[in-house]
Design a protein around this motif. Structure first.
Motif, PDB file in Angstrom:
ATOM      1  N   ARG A 224      18.401 -28.375  -2.862  1.00 38.08           N
ATOM      2  CA  ARG A 224      18.726 -28.392  -4.296  1.00 38.08           C
ATOM      3  C   ARG A 224      18.628 -26.983  -4.890  1.00 38.08           C
ATOM      4  O   ARG A 224      19.483 -26.573  -5.681  1.00 38.08           O
ATOM      5  N   LEU A 225      17.612 -26.240  -4.493  1.00 39.95           N
ATOM      6  CA  LEU A 225      17.453 -24.869  -4.977  1.00 39.95           C
ATOM      7  C   LEU A 225      18.562 -23.966  -4.459  1.00 39.95           C
ATOM      8  O   LEU A 225      19.000 -23.052  -5.158  1.00 39.95           O
ATOM      9  N   GLU A 226      19.030 -24.231  -3.256  1.00 40.44           N
ATOM     10  CA  GLU A 226      20.150 -23.456  -2.729  1.00 40.44           C
ATOM     11  C   GLU A 226      21.417 -23.750  -3.537  1.00 40.44           C
ATOM     12  O   GLU A 226      22.198 -22.832  -3.837  1.00 40.44           O
ATOM     13  N   ALA A 227      21.616 -25.021  -3.888  1.00 40.15           N
ATOM     14  CA  ALA A 227      22.794 -25.386  -4.685  1.00 40.15           C
ATOM     15  C   ALA A 227      22.773 -24.694  -6.039  1.00 40.15           C
ATOM     16  O   ALA A 227      23.842 -24.393  -6.606  1.00 40.15           O
ATOM     17  N   GLU A 228      21.587 -24.413  -6.558  1.00 39.76           N
ATOM     18  CA  GLU A 228      21.453 -23.712  -7.839  1.00 39.76           C
ATOM     19  C   GLU A 228      21.420 -22.194  -7.659  1.00 39.76           C
ATOM     20  O   GLU A 228      21.202 -21.467  -8.620  1.00 39.76           O
TER      21      GLU A 228
ATOM     22  N   ILE B  96      17.828 -19.844  -4.023  1.00 43.67           N
ATOM     23  CA  ILE B  96      17.438 -19.409  -2.685  1.00 43.67           C
ATOM     24  C   ILE B  96      18.671 -19.437  -1.788  1.00 43.67           C
ATOM     25  O   ILE B  96      19.671 -20.093  -2.115  1.00 43.67           O
ATOM     26  N   ARG B  97      18.577 -18.700  -0.670  1.00 36.11           N
ATOM     27  CA  ARG B  97      19.606 -18.754   0.364  1.00 36.11           C
ATOM     28  C   ARG B  97      18.966 -19.309   1.624  1.00 36.11           C
ATOM     29  O   ARG B  97      17.850 -18.910   1.990  1.00 36.11           O
ATOM     30  N   LEU B  98      19.663 -20.212   2.291  1.00 38.62           N
ATOM     31  CA  LEU B  98      19.169 -20.788   3.531  1.00 38.62           C
ATOM     32  C   LEU B  98      20.023 -20.307   4.694  1.00 38.62           C
ATOM     33  O   LEU B  98      21.251 -20.288   4.601  1.00 38.62           O
ATOM     34  N   SER B  99      19.365 -19.908   5.767  1.00 40.71           N
ATOM     35  CA  SER B  99      20.085 -19.519   6.973  1.00 40.71           C
ATOM     36  C   SER B  99      19.260 -19.907   8.190  1.00 40.71           C
ATOM     37  O   SER B  99      18.031 -20.035   8.103  1.00 40.71           O
ATOM     38  N   SER B 100      19.941 -20.097   9.307  1.00 43.93           N
ATOM     39  CA  SER B 100      19.245 -20.497  10.532  1.00 43.93           C
ATOM     40  C   SER B 100      18.364 -19.369  11.072  1.00 43.93           C
ATOM     41  O   SER B 100      17.360 -19.615  11.745  1.00 43.93           O
ATOM     42  N   ARG B 101      18.708 -18.127  10.738  1.00 41.43           N
ATOM     43  CA  ARG B 101      17.956 -16.987  11.265  1.00 41.43           C
ATOM     44  C   ARG B 101      16.759 -16.624  10.398  1.00 41.43           C
ATOM     45  O   ARG B 101      15.661 -16.373  10.887  1.00 41.43           O
ATOM     46  N   GLN B 102      16.952 -16.580   9.084  1.00 40.17           N
ATOM     47  CA  GLN B 102      15.890 -16.121   8.185  1.00 40.17           C
ATOM     48  C   GLN B 102      15.143 -17.246   7.481  1.00 40.17           C
ATOM     49  O   GLN B 102      14.103 -17.010   6.873  1.00 40.17           O
ATOM     50  N   GLY B 103      15.656 -18.441   7.554  1.00 35.57           N
ATOM     51  CA  GLY B 103      15.053 -19.526   6.803  1.00 35.57           C
ATOM     52  C   GLY B 103      15.456 -19.438   5.348  1.00 35.57           C
ATOM     53  O   GLY B 103      16.620 -19.186   5.040  1.00 35.57           O
TER      54      GLY B 103
END
Length: 209
Positions: free
Chosen positions: A50-54, A57-64
């Motif tokens: 939800r925070l990524e949609a707003e 935050i950014r989510l990635s497989s490498r950095q989390g």
């Protein structure tokens, strides 16, 4: 009313981001939030999505998860929208000759809360009241669509306000003085004068971002 575990994780993490406790570029792990709130992984993962949609935050497989910095362009865009909505609101208040007593009564709450927060050194309460002051000005215009759009900017405004008002370069008293002058201009149906103070107010904030 009991809130869900996902809502708790979302509200807790979002509040820390808006307040600047989690700064742009900071890494954030689901496990960290799970531990702090004593929650399982699933609701925290839902909160992160939800925070990524707003775009907080950014989510990635490498950095989390990484907290998204406030882009300079976004800060400028938010301030531009605030300027347009508030300036129009002041013009409508003036054109409709809103009763000065009603204007004063509506703005008294946020101003009193800012006075109390400044005296107590409570920056959190000051920022909340700061945002409420400007929202009240827009609401006084009697345009519900404008009020709705202004409300959509609230999270970004709060984050900007925390970034600016926690700077040692800007005293809370300067912001409060601007608000008192804006309130006086609005009571006097002086839309042009309100615009002059608003220009100074927003320029000061822009200069610290």
């Amino acid at each position: 009313m009991t809130i869900s575990a996902a809502e708790r994780a979302y509200a807790y993490t979002k509040n820390r981001i808006l307040r600047g406790e989690l700064a742009g570029g900071d890494r954030l792990s689901e496990g960290q939030i799970c531990t702090e709130l004593e929650l399982s992984r699933t609701p925290v993962h839902e909160a992160f999505l939800r925070l990524e949609a707003e775009r907080l935050i950014r989510l990635s497989s490498r950095q989390g998860a990484v907290v998204t910095p406030i882009p300079i362009s976004e800060a400028a865009d938010v301030l531009e929208m605030r300027d347009a909505l508030e300036r129009t609101a002041a013009a409508r208040v003036a054109a409709r000759r809103r009763d000065p007593g009603e204007v004063a009564a509506a703005l008294r709450g946020p101003l009193d809360r800012q006075e109390a927060a400044m005296a107590a050194g409570d920056v959190d309460a000051f920022v909340e009241a700061d945002t409420d002051f400007h929202a009240t000005v827009v609401a006084l215009s009697g345009n519900p669509i404008a009020a709705h759009f202004f409300d959509l900017l609230r999270d970004r405004q709060l984050r900007l306000a925390y970034a600016v008002l926690t700077s040692t370069e800007l005293a809370l008293s300067e912001t409060l003085a601007d608000h008192h002058e804006m309130a006086a201009r609005l009571r006097a149906h002086d839309a042009d004068g309100y615009g002059v103070v608003l220009d100074r107010h927003l320029a000061r904030h822009q200069g610290l971002l």
